[in-house]
Each structure stands twice: as C-alpha cells, then as structure tokens.
Design an enzyme around this catalytic site. Sequence first.
Site, short mmCIF file in Angstrom:
data_model
loop_
_atom_site.label_atom_id
_atom_site.label_comp_id
_atom_site.label_asym_id
_atom_site.label_seq_id
_atom_site.Cartn_x
_atom_site.Cartn_y
_atom_site.Cartn_z
N LYS A 169 0.89 -1.18 0.00
CA LYS A 169 0.00 0.00 0.00
C LYS A 169 0.92 1.21 0.00
O LYS A 169 1.42 1.65 1.04
CB LYS A 169 -0.87 -0.02 1.26
CG LYS A 169 -2.19 0.71 1.15
CD LYS A 169 -2.11 2.16 0.71
CE LYS A 169 -1.79 3.11 1.82
NZ LYS A 169 -1.66 4.51 1.34
N GLY A 202 -4.79 5.83 3.15
CA GLY A 202 -4.24 5.03 4.24
C GLY A 202 -5.28 4.62 5.25
O GLY A 202 -5.30 3.47 5.72
N GLU A 244 8.77 1.64 11.34
CA GLU A 244 9.83 2.65 11.14
C GLU A 244 9.14 3.99 11.19
O GLU A 244 8.41 4.37 10.26
CB GLU A 244 10.50 2.45 9.77
CG GLU A 244 11.21 1.12 9.59
CD GLU A 244 12.47 1.00 10.43
OE1 GLU A 244 12.99 2.03 10.89
OE2 GLU A 244 12.91 -0.13 10.65
N CYS A 278 13.37 11.13 7.66
CA CYS A 278 13.09 10.72 9.04
C CYS A 278 14.32 10.79 9.91
O CYS A 278 14.23 11.04 11.11
CB CYS A 278 12.51 9.32 9.04
SG CYS A 278 13.51 8.16 8.12
N GLU A 375 8.51 16.56 15.30
CA GLU A 375 9.09 16.35 13.98
C GLU A 375 8.39 17.30 13.02
O GLU A 375 7.18 17.23 12.83
CB GLU A 375 8.85 14.89 13.56
CG GLU A 375 9.47 14.59 12.22
CD GLU A 375 9.19 13.16 11.78
OE1 GLU A 375 8.02 12.74 11.82
OE2 GLU A 375 10.15 12.48 11.41
P1 NAD Z 1 1.80 8.67 7.41
O1 NAD Z 1 1.91 7.96 8.69
O2 NAD Z 1 0.76 9.70 7.27
O3 NAD Z 1 1.54 7.66 6.21
C1 NAD Z 1 2.39 6.55 5.96
C2 NAD Z 1 1.60 5.50 5.22
O4 NAD Z 1 0.54 5.05 6.06
C3 NAD Z 1 0.93 5.99 3.94
O5 NAD Z 1 0.92 4.96 2.98
C4 NAD Z 1 -0.49 6.29 4.40
O6 NAD Z 1 -1.43 6.20 3.36
C5 NAD Z 1 -0.72 5.20 5.42
N1 NAD Z 1 -1.72 5.54 6.43
C6 NAD Z 1 -2.16 6.77 6.79
N2 NAD Z 1 -3.10 6.66 7.75
C7 NAD Z 1 -3.23 5.34 8.01
C8 NAD Z 1 -4.04 4.60 8.93
N3 NAD Z 1 -4.89 5.19 9.76
N4 NAD Z 1 -3.90 3.24 8.93
C9 NAD Z 1 -3.03 2.63 8.12
N5 NAD Z 1 -2.26 3.28 7.22
C10 NAD Z 1 -2.35 4.62 7.18
O7 NAD Z 1 3.24 9.26 7.13
P2 NAD Z 1 3.73 10.12 5.89
O8 NAD Z 1 3.21 11.50 6.06
O9 NAD Z 1 3.44 9.40 4.60
O10 NAD Z 1 5.31 10.06 6.07
C11 NAD Z 1 6.00 10.90 6.93
C12 NAD Z 1 6.31 10.20 8.23
O11 NAD Z 1 7.02 8.99 7.99
C13 NAD Z 1 7.23 11.01 9.12
O12 NAD Z 1 6.80 10.92 10.46
C14 NAD Z 1 8.56 10.32 8.98
O13 NAD Z 1 9.46 10.50 10.02
C15 NAD Z 1 8.16 8.92 8.83
N6 NAD Z 1 9.23 8.16 8.19
C16 NAD Z 1 9.93 7.25 8.93
C17 NAD Z 1 10.98 6.55 8.35
C18 NAD Z 1 11.78 5.54 9.10
O14 NAD Z 1 12.39 4.71 8.47
N7 NAD Z 1 11.79 5.57 10.42
C19 NAD Z 1 11.29 6.76 7.02
C20 NAD Z 1 10.56 7.69 6.32
C21 NAD Z 1 9.52 8.38 6.90
#
Ligand code: NAD
Length: 468
Positions: A169, A202, A244, A278, A375
């Site tokens: 996804k 998501g 992550e 991140c 963040e």
């Molecule tokens: P997000 O949590 O909004 O979304 C991540 C994914 O989860 C997307 O595919 C989204 O569609 C899905 N999603 C959203 N709501 C959901 C729900 N209720 N249930 C299940 N899935 C859902 O994050 P983002 O805005 O896409 O990415 C930024 C975040 O990701 C930042 O906090 C960043 O630090 C983190 N990040 C972490 C790492 C790591 O390796 N630790 C790497 C990159 C990004």
Amino acid sequence: MKRTKLYIGGEWVQPVDAGTSAVENPATEEIIGEVAAATSADVEPAVQAARGAFPAWSGLAPAERASRLERLWHILDRRREEIARTVTLELGTPLKTATAIQAGLPLTVLRSYVDLVGAYAFSEEIGHSLVLKEPVGVVAAITPWNYPLHQMIAKVAPALLAGCTVVLKPAELTPLVAYMLADAVHEAELPAGVFNMVCGPGAVIGTALAGHPGVDMVSFTGSTEVGKQISVLAASTVKKVALELGGKSANVILDDADLVTAVKVGVGNAFLNAGQTCTAWTRMLVPHSRYEEAVELAAAAAGKYAVGDPMCAGTRLGPVSSARQRASVLAHIDTGLSQGARLVAGGGDLPSRGHYVPATVLADVKPDDVVAQEEIFGPVLAVIPFSDDEEAVTIANNSRYGLSGAVWSGDESRALAVAGRLQSGSVDINGAAFNPVAPFGGYKQSGTGRELGRYGLDEFLQTKAIQR
Ligand code: NAD
C-alpha cells in the site's frame, strides 16, 4: 499519466469501485497524473492472491527467489533515470539528489539482498536441534512518500527473499513511482500473487490490511501516530509488526570538533529532501563556547539553499511535498518564534507557485520548545546550546524519538563514548557515510524492528526448532 488499475494476482485489475485520485507536482501545483483510489473491497482479493501464492513461493530455494530479485534489479536499473525524474515530478526532490538517492539507494538495497542470499544462514544446528528460519507469511507493506521507492524496496526485497508474499500500500502523494515498481515486477515475471499493489487512502486500505486476519505481518514506515494505530489493529490477530516511525535527531558537536565541517554537513543533512527525511539531524547541539560562531556558520550555509525548480541542475532545495505539509511547516516556524527562537536564516520572498519553504535556521531554541520536540518534516533547523558533554547527552535524549543522530569530535574515543550514550538506533561519527547494509531503525517512539542488510531480512522470518 493515468493509471486506474490495481496490481493483484499478477494482473492489472479494475478496482471494485472505480475511484481515482489526482497526483500533483508540488513545484508547479499542476496535476500530472491520476491513479486508482481503491476501497476496502479491493483488499480481500489482494490478500487472497498473496495467500494463494505463498506455498509455492516459500517452497522455492532462497537462491531461486534471489535470482528473480536480480531480474527485477536489472529492470529497475534500466529505468534509473526515469525513476529519478518521476520522483522529482511527484515529490519535488531536486533531480541530482533524486538520481543519487531516490533511484540509486533502492537499487543498492535491492542488489544487497540479491548478494546476501549465499551468506545468510536459513538454518543452523544448536545442540540436538535443527533451527530453521521460515517466512512469516503474507506481509502488508505500508509506505510513506519521502523516499518512496527506497521505502518500498526496503520492505519488498527482504520480504520476497525470505519467502513471504506481499500486498503493498504505497503513499497517496507518490503513487507514480509505485506503479513503476509494479510494472517492473510484472516484467520480471514474478509468479502471480507474490507481489500485489493496492493504492488508496491510508485510513481505508492501511486500516483494512492491518486488521485483516489473512495478513501475517505489517511492515509500516510512516508517522508515529499512524504506527500506534496500526499496532492496535494488528494486535487483534497477534500479527508481527515492524514500525519505522518519526525522528527528531540530535547532531552533537563537541567543543573539539572541526566546527566548519560539522556545521556544513549538519545543515546539509537537515535540509536534504527539503528536510523531509526521518533521520534528519534537526537539532544542532553546540557548546556555549562556540555557539555564536556555529550559528553564523549555520546561517551562512543555509543561505546557499535558496529554493528553486527541482528539475534544474543547481537546485539544492525543492518544494515540500504538499500544500498541507507547507502549512504545517510554516506553522511550526511561527510557533518557534513565538516561544522565543531567533530567526537567523529564512523568511523572504518565495515563488508564487509551488509549496516552497525557505531554508530556516532557528537559534536560541530551548530543549523543551515545540520546535525541539516535534518532527517538523521541513527545512527547519533548531540550534541549541549546551555546557558540557553530560548536558549534551541529556538534551539529545530529551525526545520521545530515537532514530538517528551524530557526534563530532577531534577525539574518536570521546565521540564513541557520547555516541554510546545516545538513545537512538544509529549514530554517525564525524560525518561517516550512510551504510545501506547496517541495521536501520528506531529506539523509543521511532519504532520497532530493523530494516536493511541481514537484520532487515531477519524481520520477515520466524524461527522453528526441531529436536532430533
Ligand atoms: P503517514 O503515517 O501519514 O503515512 C504513511 C503511510 O501510512 C501511507 O501509505 C499512508 O497512506 C498510510 N496511512 C495513513 N493513515 C493510516 C491509517 N490510519 N492506517 C493505516 N495506514 C495509514 O506518514 P507520511 O506522512 O506518509 O510520512 C511521513 C512520516 O514517515 C514522518 O513521520 C517520517 O518520520 C516517517 N518516516 C519514517 C521513516 C523511518 O524509516 N523511520 C522513514 C521515512 C519516513
């Protein structure tokens, strides 16, 4: 580009309800694509396809699975430039960075798994026991938009090598490169159902996957808030969960460091991908004795990060990913200023179109200020003073996150001692390079589990002991 189908069971299929969503170029605000927006009704066939493919795929020898991944690597390698351009168009990463990282890194990671297979022990003897590493089963891979292909490959490659099958996804903001991956999987002729892709919101698709009894593991990269929700949903069927999550990493510059290099590299790290990384070192910790010098150096370095068209060769700072992201970053800057931070870089005129945020350095930030705790995920660096190594460690660890960090010192043993006390999953000393086969993951609320290299493969395996 218009792609309205989902990849399920080895073919492109129409979603049950024919919804679509638009893809925007954040640099121009133009609509550059339209992709499928699935509903929860599309999750069932994808999970069933993955379940159906699992027995045969997991029954292959690991070397056979690795050879299929090698085929995938060749196809993606051929499309390297197109991948970089696609990510630049849908995310805004400057093309040079996109070529090196958005396209280059996932290829390195995929290759590393092809190469790992011969060296990895899928079984071992412990006394009179035969210990087997067996695939977990069907994996739901839920990924974010900031390094989209890398995050997909960092899950899909080890999962497939382990013998798992996958339902991906991808993030809503960067679906075009996800379609490129699915195309490549199809061209590589992976058996039907081994890899499936369901694009959509998501809250709908991610939720349905995390709670689905046919999914054995959720591997999630994204925000800490969503990671917590996924853990709760996954608990209903005791799924394995790898998370992550976010970060607020500290760049600890000790008083004997090469300050010019430490600040320059630190600023570059904080502003990479417009700060949407991140692992970004978003808190720069500097001793009082060298504080004003460091602030001036940081402001001067930030001045070299003028925003610009990410397609232009010289651009180092593109837009952030969306209007929503821009509004959130600007609101954080305002909060920082209202809590007493000093703006030493940032502000000024911006292009009238595009979700641009200036390279911003906030000095005199206090360790508990919002901009030191949350963040921000934009080009915003907080500079915080400290008195001695002890206080530097305390400030660095004063965070709910623990993903990455850095230490700079002229004395490596002193740097190692400080690095050892940081509560984070990785620390770089004196600007040491990223290692794509070293374990990657978080302490505290930055997550659980590890990606990359053999630790990343371990995540997708479970362990059986046979006594004889
Ligand atoms: P997000 O949590 O909004 O979304 C991540 C994914 O989860 C997307 O595919 C989204 O569609 C899905 N999603 C959203 N709501 C959901 C729900 N209720 N249930 C299940 N899935 C859902 O994050 P983002 O805005 O896409 O990415 C930024 C975040 O990701 C930042 O906090 C960043 O630090 C983190 N990040 C972490 C790492 C790591 O390796 N630790 C790497 C990159 C990004």
